[in-house]
Every structure is written in structure tokens, then in C-alpha cells.
Design a protein around this motif. Structure first.
Motif, PDB file in Angstrom:
ATOM      1  N   ASN A  90      21.824  -6.021  99.659  1.00 28.80           N
ATOM      2  CA  ASN A  90      20.400  -6.338  99.496  1.00 28.80           C
ATOM      3  C   ASN A  90      20.195  -7.806  99.159  1.00 28.80           C
ATOM      4  O   ASN A  90      19.244  -8.424  99.628  1.00 28.80           O
ATOM      5  CB  ASN A  90      19.766  -5.443  98.428  1.00 28.80           C
ATOM      6  N   ARG A  91      21.071  -8.367  98.332  1.00 25.61           N
ATOM      7  CA  ARG A  91      20.944  -9.801  98.013  1.00 25.61           C
ATOM      8  C   ARG A  91      21.143 -10.657  99.265  1.00 25.61           C
ATOM      9  O   ARG A  91      20.432 -11.645  99.464  1.00 25.61           O
ATOM     10  CB  ARG A  91      21.956 -10.198  96.925  1.00 25.61           C
ATOM     11  N   ILE A  92      22.075 -10.281 100.110  1.00 25.28           N
ATOM     12  CA  ILE A  92      22.290 -11.009 101.373  1.00 25.28           C
ATOM     13  C   ILE A  92      21.040 -10.897 102.248  1.00 25.28           C
ATOM     14  O   ILE A  92      20.566 -11.899 102.800  1.00 25.28           O
ATOM     15  CB  ILE A  92      23.528 -10.470 102.117  1.00 25.28           C
ATOM     16  N   ALA A  93      20.501  -9.685 102.363  1.00 27.99           N
ATOM     17  CA  ALA A  93      19.301  -9.476 103.188  1.00 27.99           C
ATOM     18  C   ALA A  93      18.112 -10.266 102.640  1.00 27.99           C
ATOM     19  O   ALA A  93      17.329 -10.828 103.411  1.00 27.99           O
ATOM     20  CB  ALA A  93      18.965  -7.985 103.260  1.00 27.99           C
ATOM     21  N   GLN A  94      17.994 -10.333 101.315  1.00 28.14           N
ATOM     22  CA  GLN A  94      16.895 -11.080 100.710  1.00 28.14           C
ATOM     23  C   GLN A  94      17.044 -12.573 100.968  1.00 28.14           C
ATOM     24  O   GLN A  94      16.074 -13.264 101.273  1.00 28.14           O
ATOM     25  CB  GLN A  94      16.846 -10.803  99.201  1.00 28.14           C
ATOM     26  N   ARG A  95      18.255 -13.049 100.871  1.00 31.15           N
ATOM     27  CA  ARG A  95      18.486 -14.484 101.026  1.00 31.15           C
ATOM     28  C   ARG A  95      18.377 -14.949 102.476  1.00 31.15           C
ATOM     29  O   ARG A  95      17.721 -15.943 102.770  1.00 31.15           O
ATOM     30  CB  ARG A  95      19.851 -14.846 100.455  1.00 31.15           C
ATOM     31  N   PHE A  96      19.022 -14.216 103.383  1.00 29.64           N
ATOM     32  CA  PHE A  96      19.103 -14.686 104.766  1.00 29.64           C
ATOM     33  C   PHE A  96      18.032 -14.103 105.687  1.00 29.64           C
ATOM     34  O   PHE A  96      17.668 -14.726 106.682  1.00 29.64           O
ATOM     35  CB  PHE A  96      20.493 -14.404 105.336  1.00 29.64           C
ATOM     36  N   PHE A  97      17.548 -12.929 105.380  1.00 21.65           N
ATOM     37  CA  PHE A  97      16.581 -12.281 106.263  1.00 21.65           C
ATOM     38  C   PHE A  97      15.201 -12.131 105.621  1.00 21.65           C
ATOM     39  O   PHE A  97      14.333 -11.462 106.153  1.00 21.65           O
ATOM     40  CB  PHE A  97      17.103 -10.910 106.709  1.00 21.65           C
ATOM     41  N   LYS A  98      15.041 -12.757 104.447  1.00 21.12           N
ATOM     42  CA  LYS A  98      13.755 -12.761 103.739  1.00 21.12           C
ATOM     43  C   LYS A  98      13.228 -11.348 103.453  1.00 21.12           C
ATOM     44  O   LYS A  98      12.033 -11.087 103.527  1.00 21.12           O
ATOM     45  CB  LYS A  98      12.695 -13.564 104.508  1.00 21.12           C
ATOM     46  N   LYS A  99      14.139 -10.435 103.159  1.00 25.55           N
ATOM     47  CA  LYS A  99      13.751  -9.078 102.791  1.00 25.55           C
ATOM     48  C   LYS A  99      13.228  -9.093 101.356  1.00 25.55           C
ATOM     49  O   LYS A  99      13.686  -9.878 100.534  1.00 25.55           O
ATOM     50  CB  LYS A  99      14.941  -8.106 102.903  1.00 25.55           C
ATOM     51  N   PRO A 100      12.286  -8.229 101.024  1.00 26.51           N
ATOM     52  CA  PRO A 100      11.693  -8.254  99.678  1.00 26.51           C
ATOM     53  C   PRO A 100      12.647  -7.730  98.608  1.00 26.51           C
ATOM     54  O   PRO A 100      13.494  -6.883  98.887  1.00 26.51           O
ATOM     55  CB  PRO A 100      10.482  -7.323  99.810  1.00 26.51           C
ATOM     56  N   LYS A 101      12.483  -8.251  97.400  1.00 23.39           N
ATOM     57  CA  LYS A 101      13.272  -7.772  96.274  1.00 23.39           C
ATOM     58  C   LYS A 101      12.802  -6.381  95.851  1.00 23.39           C
ATOM     59  O   LYS A 101      13.579  -5.570  95.374  1.00 23.39           O
ATOM     60  CB  LYS A 101      13.168  -8.741  95.107  1.00 23.39           C
ATOM     61  N   ILE A 102      11.528  -6.105  96.045  1.00 20.31           N
ATOM     62  CA  ILE A 102      10.971  -4.791  95.706  1.00 20.31           C
ATOM     63  C   ILE A 102      10.295  -4.203  96.934  1.00 20.31           C
ATOM     64  O   ILE A 102       9.483  -4.861  97.578  1.00 20.31           O
ATOM     65  CB  ILE A 102       9.964  -4.906  94.544  1.00 20.31           C
ATOM     66  N   SER A 103      10.654  -2.964  97.244  1.00 20.00           N
ATOM     67  CA  SER A 103      10.005  -2.238  98.339  1.00 20.00           C
ATOM     68  C   SER A 103       8.948  -1.322  97.748  1.00 20.00           C
ATOM     69  O   SER A 103       9.152  -0.730  96.682  1.00 20.00           O
ATOM     70  CB  SER A 103      11.027  -1.388  99.101  1.00 20.00           C
ATOM     71  N   HIS A 104       7.825  -1.218  98.434  1.00 17.33           N
ATOM     72  CA  HIS A 104       6.741  -0.334  98.009  1.00 17.33           C
ATOM     73  C   HIS A 104       6.740   0.857  98.961  1.00 17.33           C
ATOM     74  O   HIS A 104       6.444   0.705 100.142  1.00 17.33           O
ATOM     75  CB  HIS A 104       5.402  -1.056  98.045  1.00 17.33           C
ATOM     76  N   ILE A 105       7.088   2.018  98.440  1.00 13.39           N
ATOM     77  CA  ILE A 105       7.226   3.219  99.259  1.00 13.39           C
ATOM     78  C   ILE A 105       5.958   4.052  99.122  1.00 13.39           C
ATOM     79  O   ILE A 105       5.650   4.555  98.043  1.00 13.39           O
ATOM     80  CB  ILE A 105       8.462   4.022  98.832  1.00 13.39           C
ATOM     81  N   SER A 106       5.226   4.186 100.222  1.00 11.57           N
ATOM     82  CA  SER A 106       3.991   4.974 100.229  1.00 11.57           C
ATOM     83  C   SER A 106       4.325   6.414 100.609  1.00 11.57           C
ATOM     84  O   SER A 106       4.934   6.660 101.647  1.00 11.57           O
ATOM     85  CB  SER A 106       3.003   4.400 101.238  1.00 11.57           C
ATOM     86  N   LEU A 107       3.923   7.336  99.763  1.00 10.89           N
ATOM     87  CA  LEU A 107       4.141   8.754 100.035  1.00 10.89           C
ATOM     88  C   LEU A 107       2.998   9.292 100.883  1.00 10.89           C
ATOM     89  O   LEU A 107       1.857   8.837 100.751  1.00 10.89           O
ATOM     90  CB  LEU A 107       4.234   9.538  98.727  1.00 10.89           C
ATOM     91  N   ASP A 108       3.317  10.259 101.730  1.00 13.86           N
ATOM     92  CA  ASP A 108       2.268  10.909 102.518  1.00 13.86           C
ATOM     93  C   ASP A 108       1.500  11.889 101.630  1.00 13.86           C
ATOM     94  O   ASP A 108       1.760  11.997 100.427  1.00 13.86           O
ATOM     95  CB  ASP A 108       2.860  11.588 103.754  1.00 13.86           C
TER      96      ASP A 108
END
Length: 115
Positions: free
Chosen positions: A43-61
Motif C-alpha cells: 500500500n505504501r508503494i501504491a500510495q507513493r508511485f500510483f497516488k493511491k489514497p491512504k484511506i479508502s472510503h467504502i460505501s455499503l449498499d
């Protein structure tokens, strides 16, 4: 007729509570959104290189939101199942599998814990 998984009777008596380390909120219309921090090496690699968020917001149906709001630390799995059938009477045949699978997913991912 679809095959259903046999659920142990004592599973229906279990009580789950929301994991307090997972912030959540109602986002309107009775829907719920849960925050999940993305930690770990990949996740740290994805955040650094692919600009992925540190926190994901999961919307429930709508199903997940009703179930989530029913998790009060007092309601058993059976109580939650009855509440789900009350909210969605046209789908009561499939509700047991839906509830059990969703609870298993929430528990496996650390969103809920057994009381």
C-alpha cells in the motif's frame, strides 16, 4: 433450487460489534460509509508511485447499510436476519446466505468483532 450452506445453530446466537478503530458515518438515504486505512508495504508503494489514497472510503449498499446499523452489540445474528427480512421482505429466501456471507466478510477484514 440453489444449494445453501448449513449454518451451525450456535452461529445464529453470536453477537457482533463494530470495530471501533474503523470510523464510519451515515452518508444519507440510510447508507453507510466506512473508512479503511491502507497500510503495509504494498500500500505504501501504491500510495507513493500510483497516488493511491491512504484511506479508502467504502460505501455499503442498502443491504450492507441496514445490517451495519443493526450491529449494536446486543443483536444476535438471528435478530439481524429478522431485521433484514423485515426491511427486504421480497428477498427473504436469499437473506440467510446474504447475511452470513456479509458478516463473514466483515469479520475477516476486521470491520466487526465478536462480542
Amino acid at each position: 433450487m440453489p444449494k445453501t450452506k448449513k449454518i451451525p445453530a450456535n452461529y445464529m446466537d453470536l453477537v457482533f460489534v463494530k470495530n471501533e478503530s474503523r470510523p464510519w458515518r451515515e452518508i444519507g438515504g440510510g447508507l453507510v460509509e466506512i473508512d479503511m486505512e491502507n497500510t503495509g508495504f504494498f500500500n505504501r508503494i501504491a500510495q507513493r508511485f500510483f497516488k493511491k489514497p491512504k484511506i479508502s472510503h467504502i460505501s455499503l449498499d442498502k443491504y450492507g447499510s441496514v445490517l451495519w446499523l443493526a450491529l449494536d452489540g446486543k443483536a444476535s445474528v438471528n435478530d439481524i436476519l429478522l431485521k433484514m427480512k423485515e426491511h427486504f421482505p421480497d428477498e427473504s429466501e436469499k437473506m440467510l446466505n446474504r447475511v452470513v456471507q456479509f458478516l463473514a466478510t466483515l469479520e475477516r477484514t476486521g470491520f466487526i468483532i465478536r462480542a
